[in-house]
Scaffold this motif. Structure first.
Motif, short mmCIF file in Angstrom:
data_model
loop_
_atom_site.label_atom_id
_atom_site.label_comp_id
_atom_site.label_asym_id
_atom_site.label_seq_id
_atom_site.Cartn_x
_atom_site.Cartn_y
_atom_site.Cartn_z
N ARG A 201 -2.15 -10.54 7.35
CA ARG A 201 -1.01 -9.90 6.70
C ARG A 201 -1.33 -8.43 6.37
NH1 ARG A 201 1.07 -14.99 2.83
NH2 ARG A 201 1.00 -16.50 4.55
N LEU A 202 -2.56 -8.15 5.97
CA LEU A 202 -2.95 -6.76 5.73
C LEU A 202 -2.97 -5.98 7.04
CD1 LEU A 202 -3.93 -4.46 3.94
CD2 LEU A 202 -6.27 -5.36 4.19
N ARG A 203 -3.48 -6.59 8.09
CA ARG A 203 -3.53 -5.93 9.39
C ARG A 203 -2.11 -5.58 9.87
NH1 ARG A 203 -6.79 -9.16 11.51
NH2 ARG A 203 -5.33 -10.67 12.39
N ALA A 204 -1.19 -6.53 9.71
CA ALA A 204 0.19 -6.28 10.11
C ALA A 204 0.82 -5.18 9.26
CB ALA A 204 1.00 -7.57 10.00
N PHE A 205 0.50 -5.16 7.97
CA PHE A 205 1.01 -4.13 7.06
C PHE A 205 0.60 -2.74 7.56
CE2 PHE A 205 0.16 -1.50 3.22
CZ PHE A 205 1.45 -1.42 2.71
N LYS A 206 -0.66 -2.58 7.91
CA LYS A 206 -1.15 -1.29 8.40
C LYS A 206 -0.50 -0.91 9.72
CE LYS A 206 -5.77 -1.60 6.27
NZ LYS A 206 -7.23 -1.71 6.55
N GLU A 207 -0.37 -1.91 10.61
CA GLU A 207 0.17 -1.63 11.94
C GLU A 207 1.63 -1.21 11.90
OE1 GLU A 207 -0.64 -5.15 14.15
OE2 GLU A 207 -2.75 -4.65 14.51
N ILE A 208 2.42 -1.88 11.06
CA ILE A 208 3.84 -1.57 11.01
C ILE A 208 4.07 -0.20 10.39
CG2 ILE A 208 4.42 -2.63 8.80
CD1 ILE A 208 6.47 -2.96 12.02
N LEU A 209 3.23 0.19 9.43
CA LEU A 209 3.32 1.54 8.87
C LEU A 209 3.00 2.57 9.96
CD1 LEU A 209 1.59 1.26 5.37
CD2 LEU A 209 4.04 1.29 5.87
N SER A 210 1.96 2.28 10.74
CA SER A 210 1.58 3.20 11.81
C SER A 210 2.69 3.31 12.85
CB SER A 210 0.29 2.72 12.47
OG SER A 210 -0.07 3.54 13.57
N ASP A 211 3.29 2.18 13.20
CA ASP A 211 4.38 2.19 14.18
C ASP A 211 5.55 3.04 13.71
OD1 ASP A 211 2.87 0.49 15.70
OD2 ASP A 211 4.01 -1.32 15.22
N ALA A 212 5.73 3.10 12.38
CA ALA A 212 6.84 3.89 11.81
C ALA A 212 6.41 5.31 11.46
CB ALA A 212 7.39 3.18 10.57
N SER A 213 5.19 5.69 11.88
CA SER A 213 4.64 7.02 11.59
C SER A 213 4.52 7.28 10.09
CB SER A 213 5.49 8.12 12.26
OG SER A 213 5.50 7.94 13.66
N LEU A 214 4.21 6.22 9.34
CA LEU A 214 4.00 6.35 7.90
C LEU A 214 2.50 6.25 7.60
CD1 LEU A 214 6.87 4.05 6.53
CD2 LEU A 214 6.86 6.55 6.73
N LYS A 215 2.04 7.06 6.68
CA LYS A 215 0.62 7.07 6.34
C LYS A 215 0.24 5.86 5.50
CE LYS A 215 -3.03 9.92 4.28
NZ LYS A 215 -3.35 11.17 3.57
N PHE A 216 -0.91 5.27 5.81
CA PHE A 216 -1.44 4.17 5.01
C PHE A 216 -2.26 4.75 3.87
CE2 PHE A 216 -5.22 1.46 4.21
CZ PHE A 216 -4.56 0.40 3.58
N HIS A 217 -1.91 4.36 2.63
CA HIS A 217 -2.64 4.82 1.45
C HIS A 217 -3.45 3.65 0.88
CE1 HIS A 217 -0.41 8.63 1.23
NE2 HIS A 217 0.66 7.93 1.58
N PRO A 218 -4.76 3.65 1.00
CA PRO A 218 -5.58 2.53 0.51
C PRO A 218 -5.32 2.20 -0.96
CG PRO A 218 -6.92 4.02 1.82
CD PRO A 218 -5.59 4.70 1.62
N GLU A 219 -5.02 3.21 -1.77
CA GLU A 219 -4.81 2.95 -3.20
C GLU A 219 -3.52 2.18 -3.46
OE1 GLU A 219 -2.90 6.99 -2.36
OE2 GLU A 219 -4.67 5.84 -1.71
N LEU A 220 -2.66 2.08 -2.45
CA LEU A 220 -1.41 1.31 -2.61
C LEU A 220 -1.57 -0.15 -2.23
CD1 LEU A 220 1.39 3.77 -1.44
CD2 LEU A 220 0.50 3.33 -3.74
N VAL A 221 -2.80 -0.58 -1.97
CA VAL A 221 -3.10 -2.00 -1.74
C VAL A 221 -3.97 -2.49 -2.89
CG1 VAL A 221 -4.18 -3.71 -0.25
CG2 VAL A 221 -2.92 -1.80 0.76
N GLN A 222 -3.47 -3.45 -3.64
CA GLN A 222 -4.21 -4.04 -4.74
C GLN A 222 -4.37 -5.54 -4.50
OE1 GLN A 222 -5.63 -2.45 -7.32
NE2 GLN A 222 -4.92 -0.45 -6.57
N SER A 223 -5.56 -6.06 -4.70
CA SER A 223 -5.84 -7.47 -4.39
C SER A 223 -6.28 -8.22 -5.64
CB SER A 223 -6.92 -7.57 -3.31
OG SER A 223 -6.51 -6.92 -2.12
#
Length: 346
Positions: A201-223
């Protein structure tokens, strides 16, 4: 069953031979019986109250008509009980019954083998083995060589057929609905357990952001631990005023419930000021949150049905389960749209 009615009576009522009736009612694989004739025989048998003699059938076919179902704690997990329902309804439609043993995810290898042995002692024709969440594990050794299918789980050795949910596809659909609503700063609340869903699910989250040309911000993922308190604690960290996201994808609906609590305490209105999407479609949670939670459904019923259908086909010699063993069969996780997503405020 009306014991005074025999197979000859059914044959006479349907206008066919006794052999044809036997082939239809026993679902003989090689029988060449047309659909119209088959329907006529089944209707006549039903009308006369005739059913095949199960004892005689078992002696002839060397099959008991019973399928063993080992449910690793899912019998006590309401939202996953649909796996059992899918298996039971499919088995009944094919003339089989289900025998359930409730196991434990923390049991030893010996206890798992004992569960399988208990079913074999009762002469089941095949075994379904379902885990309480999608995970990979080493299957009991005495499953080897049996008609068997794993449900919501995968064999480490890839020797047993398995059916699993499309974790990545479901996560992509969840995040895409936030992107489609216009969100560009999207957070994620994830699980801390080392299970396939956490990573996929995290991998898909990163990929879909990339597909939409949106930057992935590590601080916006909390576990956190994947329960309500974990979702609450992760949300408190994620939703602080500095650079908070306008939308959040939650690992599951329980964590989303925790986020709802945190958002309320912080004065954030859902979906006006914060859009939320969950995962699992636990209806008691998703439908009763306010606003109702948009989420992704796990195909519990469909996995139980698929596993049972293919297991019975193998039992009856209609398919070779070995053809499916190397790669798990993946079933779609559909998006369930409710009221927790809106366009971000400008």
């Amino acid at each position: 069953m009306n014991k005074s009615v025999g197979i000859k009576d059914v044959a006479a009522a349907a206008g066919v031979s006794v052999t044809t009736v036997s082939h239809v009612l026993n679902d003989v694989a090689y029988a060449r019986v047309g659909a119209e004739t088959r329907e006529r025989v089944q209707e006549a048998a039903h009308r006369l109250g005739y059913g095949p003699n199960r004892l005689a059938q078992a002696l002839r076919t060397q099959r008991s008509g019973m399928i063993g179902f080992i449910s690793e704690e899912i019998a006590t997990t309401p939202h996953a009980g649909r796996i059992i329902l899918g298996a039971e309804e499919t088995a009944k439609a094919r003339g089989y019954n289900i025998m359930i043993i409730n196991s434990t995810s923390t049991g030893s290898e010996a206890s798992r083998e004992s569960d399988v042995a208990a079913l074999l002692d009762r002469q089941v024709d095949g075994v379904l083995y379902a885990t309480m969440y999608h995970r990979r594990f080493t299957v009991p050794r005495n499953l080897a060589g049996l008609p068997a299918v794993l449900v919501d789980s995968e064999d480490v050795g890839q020797s047993i057929v398995s059916v699993i949910p499309d974790e990545e596809g479901g996560a992509r659909a969840a995040v895409q609905t936030l992107i489609d609503a216009g969100h560009t700063r999207i957070g994620m609340i994830n699980n801390t357990d080392d299970v396939p869903a956490t990573h996929s699910r995290l991998r898909a989250f990163k990929e879909i952001l990339s597909d939409a040309s949106l930057k992935f911000h590590p601080e916006l993922v909390q576990s956190e631990h994947s329960e309500v308190p974990g979702g609450y604690q992760a949300a408190l960290r994620l939703l602080q005023p500095e650079n908070r996201p306008t939308a959040v994808f939650c690992y599951n609906d329980r964590m989303a419930m925790g986020l709802y609590r945190a958002a309320g305490e912080l004065g954030l209105r859902i979906p006006d000021e914060l859009s939320v999407v969950g995962f699992d479609n636990q209806e008691l949670i998703a439908e009763n949150l306010y606003p109702a939670l948009t989420t992704v459904a796990l195909p519990h019923y469909e996995m139980g049905a698929w596993a049972t259908e293919n297991l019975i086909d193998a039992i009856e010699g209609k398919t070779d389960l070995g053809l499916f063993a190397a790669h798990a069969t993946v079933l779609e996780c559909p998006l369930v749209v409710r009221d927790s997503v809106a366009s971000p405020k400008l």
